[in-house]
Design a protein around this motif. Structure first.
Motif, PDB file in Angstrom:
ATOM      1  N   GLN A 261       0.827  -1.210   0.000  1.00 41.45           N
ATOM      2  CA  GLN A 261       0.000   0.000   0.000  1.00 41.45           C
ATOM      3  C   GLN A 261       0.863   1.262   0.000  1.00 41.45           C
ATOM      4  OE1 GLN A 261      -3.116   0.184  -0.482  1.00 41.45           O
ATOM      5  NE2 GLN A 261      -4.278  -1.427   0.530  1.00 41.45           N
ATOM      6  N   LEU A 262       1.992   1.191   0.707  1.00 45.43           N
ATOM      7  CA  LEU A 262       2.907   2.334   0.694  1.00 45.43           C
ATOM      8  C   LEU A 262       3.485   2.553  -0.702  1.00 45.43           C
ATOM      9  CD1 LEU A 262       4.869   1.882   4.062  1.00 45.43           C
ATOM     10  CD2 LEU A 262       3.234   3.688   3.487  1.00 45.43           C
ATOM     11  N   ILE A 263       3.831   1.470  -1.367  1.00 46.28           N
ATOM     12  CA  ILE A 263       4.406   1.590  -2.716  1.00 46.28           C
ATOM     13  C   ILE A 263       3.397   2.225  -3.674  1.00 46.28           C
ATOM     14  CG2 ILE A 263       5.250   0.262  -4.700  1.00 46.28           C
ATOM     15  CD1 ILE A 263       6.431  -1.732  -2.712  1.00 46.28           C
ATOM     16  N   THR A 264       2.144   1.813  -3.574  1.00 47.26           N
ATOM     17  CA  THR A 264       1.120   2.338  -4.485  1.00 47.26           C
ATOM     18  C   THR A 264       0.438   3.597  -3.948  1.00 47.26           C
ATOM     19  OG1 THR A 264      -0.594   0.940  -3.472  1.00 47.26           O
ATOM     20  CG2 THR A 264       0.645   0.010  -5.327  1.00 47.26           C
ATOM     21  N   ASP A 265       0.834   4.033  -2.746  1.00 47.21           N
ATOM     22  CA  ASP A 265       0.227   5.199  -2.100  1.00 47.21           C
ATOM     23  C   ASP A 265      -1.275   4.996  -1.903  1.00 47.21           C
ATOM     24  OD1 ASP A 265       0.301   7.654  -0.860  1.00 47.21           O
ATOM     25  OD2 ASP A 265       0.040   8.799  -2.711  1.00 47.21           O
ATOM     26  N   GLY A 266      -1.652   3.737  -1.672  1.00 47.15           N
ATOM     27  CA  GLY A 266      -3.048   3.432  -1.427  1.00 47.15           C
ATOM     28  C   GLY A 266      -3.930   3.495  -2.652  1.00 47.15           C
ATOM     29  N   GLN A 267      -3.333   3.648  -3.828  1.00 44.26           N
ATOM     30  CA  GLN A 267      -4.094   3.742  -5.066  1.00 44.26           C
ATOM     31  C   GLN A 267      -3.812   2.535  -5.957  1.00 44.26           C
ATOM     32  OE1 GLN A 267      -6.215   6.379  -5.383  1.00 44.26           O
ATOM     33  NE2 GLN A 267      -5.473   7.043  -3.367  1.00 44.26           N
ATOM     34  N   ILE A 268      -4.630   2.367  -6.988  1.00 49.44           N
ATOM     35  CA  ILE A 268      -4.390   1.336  -7.990  1.00 49.44           C
ATOM     36  C   ILE A 268      -3.580   1.965  -9.127  1.00 49.44           C
ATOM     37  CG2 ILE A 268      -5.431  -0.228  -9.672  1.00 49.44           C
ATOM     38  CD1 ILE A 268      -7.805  -0.537  -7.837  1.00 49.44           C
ATOM     39  N   ILE A 269      -2.362   1.495  -9.315  1.00 53.49           N
ATOM     40  CA  ILE A 269      -1.487   2.043 -10.353  1.00 53.49           C
ATOM     41  C   ILE A 269      -1.827   1.381 -11.686  1.00 53.49           C
ATOM     42  CG2 ILE A 269       0.898   2.331 -11.123  1.00 53.49           C
ATOM     43  CD1 ILE A 269       1.771   2.237  -8.242  1.00 53.49           C
ATOM     44  N   THR A 270      -2.182   2.189 -12.667  1.00 54.86           N
ATOM     45  CA  THR A 270      -2.532   1.686 -13.993  1.00 54.86           C
ATOM     46  C   THR A 270      -1.419   2.026 -14.979  1.00 54.86           C
ATOM     47  OG1 THR A 270      -4.886   2.012 -13.528  1.00 54.86           O
ATOM     48  CG2 THR A 270      -4.264   1.693 -15.820  1.00 54.86           C
ATOM     49  N   ILE A 271      -1.056   1.070 -15.804  1.00 56.01           N
ATOM     50  CA  ILE A 271      -0.006   1.283 -16.798  1.00 56.01           C
ATOM     51  C   ILE A 271      -0.513   0.828 -18.163  1.00 56.01           C
ATOM     52  CG2 ILE A 271       1.878   1.023 -15.130  1.00 56.01           C
ATOM     53  CD1 ILE A 271       2.251  -1.828 -16.139  1.00 56.01           C
ATOM     54  N   ASN A 272       0.237   1.202 -19.184  1.00 53.00           N
ATOM     55  CA  ASN A 272      -0.094   0.797 -20.554  1.00 53.00           C
ATOM     56  C   ASN A 272       1.206   0.429 -21.264  1.00 53.00           C
ATOM     57  OD1 ASN A 272      -1.375   0.313 -22.971  1.00 53.00           O
ATOM     58  ND2 ASN A 272      -1.555   2.485 -23.522  1.00 53.00           N
ATOM     59  N   SER A 273       1.671  -0.786 -20.984  1.00 56.79           N
ATOM     60  CA  SER A 273       2.957  -1.243 -21.498  1.00 56.79           C
ATOM     61  C   SER A 273       2.780  -2.583 -22.194  1.00 56.79           C
ATOM     62  CB  SER A 273       3.977  -1.370 -20.355  1.00 56.79           C
ATOM     63  OG  SER A 273       5.176  -1.944 -20.805  1.00 56.79           O
ATOM     64  N   ASP A 274       2.975  -2.592 -23.500  1.00 58.21           N
ATOM     65  CA  ASP A 274       2.844  -3.841 -24.252  1.00 58.21           C
ATOM     66  C   ASP A 274       3.898  -4.879 -23.865  1.00 58.21           C
ATOM     67  OD1 ASP A 274       0.611  -2.954 -25.600  1.00 58.21           O
ATOM     68  OD2 ASP A 274       1.756  -2.117 -27.272  1.00 58.21           O
ATOM     69  N   PRO A 275       5.173  -4.499 -23.684  1.00 54.77           N
ATOM     70  CA  PRO A 275       6.166  -5.516 -23.269  1.00 54.77           C
ATOM     71  C   PRO A 275       5.828  -6.143 -21.917  1.00 54.77           C
ATOM     72  CG  PRO A 275       7.275  -3.580 -24.125  1.00 54.77           C
ATOM     73  CD  PRO A 275       5.830  -3.217 -23.988  1.00 54.77           C
ATOM     74  N   TYR A 276       5.321  -5.332 -20.983  1.00 51.53           N
ATOM     75  CA  TYR A 276       4.985  -5.870 -19.665  1.00 51.53           C
ATOM     76  C   TYR A 276       3.744  -6.746 -19.730  1.00 51.53           C
ATOM     77  CZ  TYR A 276       4.273  -6.007 -14.611  1.00 51.53           C
ATOM     78  OH  TYR A 276       4.109  -6.432 -13.316  1.00 51.53           O
ATOM     79  N   LYS A 277       2.794  -6.387 -20.579  1.00 51.21           N
ATOM     80  CA  LYS A 277       1.563  -7.160 -20.698  1.00 51.21           C
ATOM     81  C   LYS A 277       1.821  -8.552 -21.249  1.00 51.21           C
ATOM     82  CE  LYS A 277      -3.232  -6.752 -22.223  1.00 51.21           C
ATOM     83  NZ  LYS A 277      -3.726  -6.840 -20.849  1.00 51.21           N
ATOM     84  N   LEU A 278       2.951  -8.728 -21.952  1.00 51.35           N
ATOM     85  CA  LEU A 278       3.291 -10.036 -22.500  1.00 51.35           C
ATOM     86  C   LEU A 278       3.399 -11.095 -21.406  1.00 51.35           C
ATOM     87  CD1 LEU A 278       4.339 -11.881 -24.848  1.00 51.35           C
ATOM     88  CD2 LEU A 278       6.636 -11.045 -24.292  1.00 51.35           C
ATOM     89  N   ILE A 279       3.865 -10.719 -20.204  1.00 43.84           N
ATOM     90  CA  ILE A 279       4.147 -11.685 -19.150  1.00 43.84           C
ATOM     91  C   ILE A 279       2.898 -12.457 -18.753  1.00 43.84           C
ATOM     92  CG2 ILE A 279       5.000 -11.970 -16.793  1.00 43.84           C
ATOM     93  CD1 ILE A 279       6.624  -9.426 -17.187  1.00 43.84           C
ATOM     94  N   GLY A 280       1.810 -11.768 -18.521  1.00 46.23           N
ATOM     95  CA  GLY A 280       0.606 -12.436 -18.037  1.00 46.23           C
ATOM     96  C   GLY A 280      -0.513 -12.545 -19.052  1.00 46.23           C
ATOM     97  N   GLY A 281      -0.515 -11.659 -20.042  1.00 46.14           N
ATOM     98  CA  GLY A 281      -1.617 -11.649 -20.989  1.00 46.14           C
ATOM     99  C   GLY A 281      -1.218 -11.837 -22.436  1.00 46.14           C
ATOM    100  N   GLY A 282       0.078 -12.051 -22.700  1.00 44.00           N
ATOM    101  CA  GLY A 282       0.547 -12.180 -24.070  1.00 44.00           C
ATOM    102  C   GLY A 282       0.679 -13.622 -24.517  1.00 44.00           C
ATOM    103  N   TYR A 283       1.013 -13.792 -25.778  1.00 45.88           N
ATOM    104  CA  TYR A 283       1.161 -15.120 -26.380  1.00 45.88           C
ATOM    105  C   TYR A 283       2.507 -15.200 -27.091  1.00 45.88           C
ATOM    106  CZ  TYR A 283      -3.797 -16.113 -25.603  1.00 45.88           C
ATOM    107  OH  TYR A 283      -5.008 -16.357 -25.026  1.00 45.88           O
ATOM    108  N   TRP A 284       3.034 -16.411 -27.129  1.00 48.25           N
ATOM    109  CA  TRP A 284       4.276 -16.672 -27.845  1.00 48.25           C
ATOM    110  C   TRP A 284       4.244 -18.113 -28.338  1.00 48.25           C
ATOM    111  CZ3 TRP A 284       9.441 -18.821 -26.383  1.00 48.25           C
ATOM    112  CH2 TRP A 284      10.423 -18.509 -27.322  1.00 48.25           C
ATOM    113  N   LEU A 285       4.526 -18.310 -29.598  1.00 49.56           N
ATOM    114  CA  LEU A 285       4.453 -19.643 -30.207  1.00 49.56           C
ATOM    115  C   LEU A 285       3.062 -20.248 -30.021  1.00 49.56           C
ATOM    116  CD1 LEU A 285       7.920 -21.105 -29.114  1.00 49.56           C
ATOM    117  CD2 LEU A 285       7.325 -20.035 -31.296  1.00 49.56           C
ATOM    118  N   THR A 286       2.047 -19.444 -30.227  1.00 51.36           N
ATOM    119  CA  THR A 286       0.607 -19.777 -30.131  1.00 51.36           C
ATOM    120  C   THR A 286       0.142 -20.032 -28.704  1.00 51.36           C
ATOM    121  OG1 THR A 286       0.743 -22.207 -30.359  1.00 51.36           O
ATOM    122  CG2 THR A 286       0.791 -20.921 -32.396  1.00 51.36           C
ATOM    123  N   LEU A 287       1.034 -20.121 -27.733  1.00 51.46           N
ATOM    124  CA  LEU A 287       0.665 -20.414 -26.349  1.00 51.46           C
ATOM    125  C   LEU A 287       0.710 -19.155 -25.496  1.00 51.46           C
ATOM    126  CD1 LEU A 287       2.622 -23.732 -25.668  1.00 51.46           C
ATOM    127  CD2 LEU A 287       0.138 -23.484 -25.851  1.00 51.46           C
TER     128      LEU A 287
END
Length: 343
Positions: free
Chosen positions: A141-167
């Protein structure tokens, strides 16, 4: 293989239940070069839990427990999103990799702290990790200052929501981690050392095993797995929620390890069983939504099913319930021995 029979059977039963309530449940198709389907979704959404459970397996094998993994998930996701939000270009691969490195480094440091409290200070694992479990949410909570931090990063989104080699990329990460763990623990001596410490820590120390250092490494690795899971969860939604991210995932991870056949008393462990246990929990969540269980009773239904699963896996329970129904065999008399009948 016998230890994996029950988890595999239970997983198959849950999948069949989903097939009854969901048409084309086993259907997998390719859209835009990516694999889609209910089975793929189970693996994709279950990837963070599998990672946390794999790290928890090694901790439990040393006769320990780590209740702080949920907080580590929240802290890592918050730190990564905070660093990315300060970049001039959130699509910068170098900047994203730097943010990931800082977040995972913090996760490992927290794991080393847990290991230090357990191995060096001598605090009980459940108490040592409970400290970070409580304080970690506050740190997130201290890191986020009690807020929800929103980002828009395609490279970062690959980790949890991206695909590679169809998987889904998260499935590939889990497969790589599982393969490395299997090699290190089963092809090298590390797995034997972990089982030795879990079986009898004092005897292991007297035989020359540096159990203190090994415990620190195990807790650090568990935190690293939780950190990667935190990156997956936050990248999948492109935001960091220090209060809700990874909430209660530590309990699901412990359940997955136990369902997979690893004893809480320490000693021998099963990586394959842990993966099956995590898939059972994720499939159970999918089943709950498929059969239309009311949301307010979801946790109760889940707890009931998990209890039944654990009872069915218990050899003592099966022996007491199923063998008691069998009629006792008539006494036999050895050949040549006389039987005296008293009147």
């Amino acid at each position: 293989m016998k230890r994996l029979a029950w988890p595999a059977g239970i997983l198959a039963a849950l999948l069949l239940v989903n097939l009854i309530f969901t048409d084309h449940f086993f259907q997998i198709e390719i859209k835009d070069g990516h694999l889609y389907g209910s089975l793929i979704d189970i693996f994709r959404f279950g990837a963070p839990l599998i990672l946390v459970a794999l790290g928890m397996t090694l901790v439990i094998a040393t006769r320990g427990i780590d209740l702080s993994v949920g907080s580590v998930v929240a802290i890592t996701g918050a730190m990564a999103c905070l660093e990315i939000s300060t970049l001039s270009s959130q699509d910068s691969i170098g900047g994203v990799l730097g943010a990931i490195g800082i977040a995972l480094g913090l996760a490992v440091a927290l794991g080393v702290g847990n290991g230090f409290l357990v191995a060096i200070v001598g605090i009980q694992p459940i108490i040592a990790t409970l400290i970070l479990m409580v304080a970690g949410r506050g740190l997130a909570q201290l890191i986020t200052d009690g807020q929800i931090i929103t980002i828009n990063s395609d490279p970062y989104k690959l980790i949890g929501g991206g695909y590679w080699l169809t998987l889904p990329f998260s499935i590939i990460i889990v497969a790589v981690v599982l393969a490395l763990m299997a090699f290190v623990t089963r092809r090298l001596a590390l797995g034997l050392l972990i089982e030795s410490v879990g079986g009898n820590a004092e005897a292991s120390r007297l035989s020359g095993i540096r159990s203190h250092g090994l415990l620190i490494v195990v807790y650090a690795f568990c935190a690293l797995c939780a950190g990667v899971a935190g990156l997956m969860i936050s990248s999948n939604v492109s935001s960091a929620d220090g209060n809700n991210a990874g909430l209660w995932i530590e309990l699901d991870a412990i359940l997955a390890v136990v369902i997979g056949g690893t004893s809480l008393a320490g000693g021998r462990f099963s990586l394959g069983g842990t993966v099956l246990g995590a898939l059972i929990i994720q499939t159970l969540t999918t089943t709950i939504y498929s059969i239309g269980v009311p949301p307010e009773t979801t946790l109760l239904f889940k707890a009931l099913v998990v209890t039944i699963v654990c009872l069915l896996q218990s050899p003592a329970f099966r022996a007491k319930v199923f063998r008691s129904r069998r009629k006792p065999a008539p006494p036999t008399v050895p050949a040549g021995e006389k039987v005296t009948v008293r009147t």
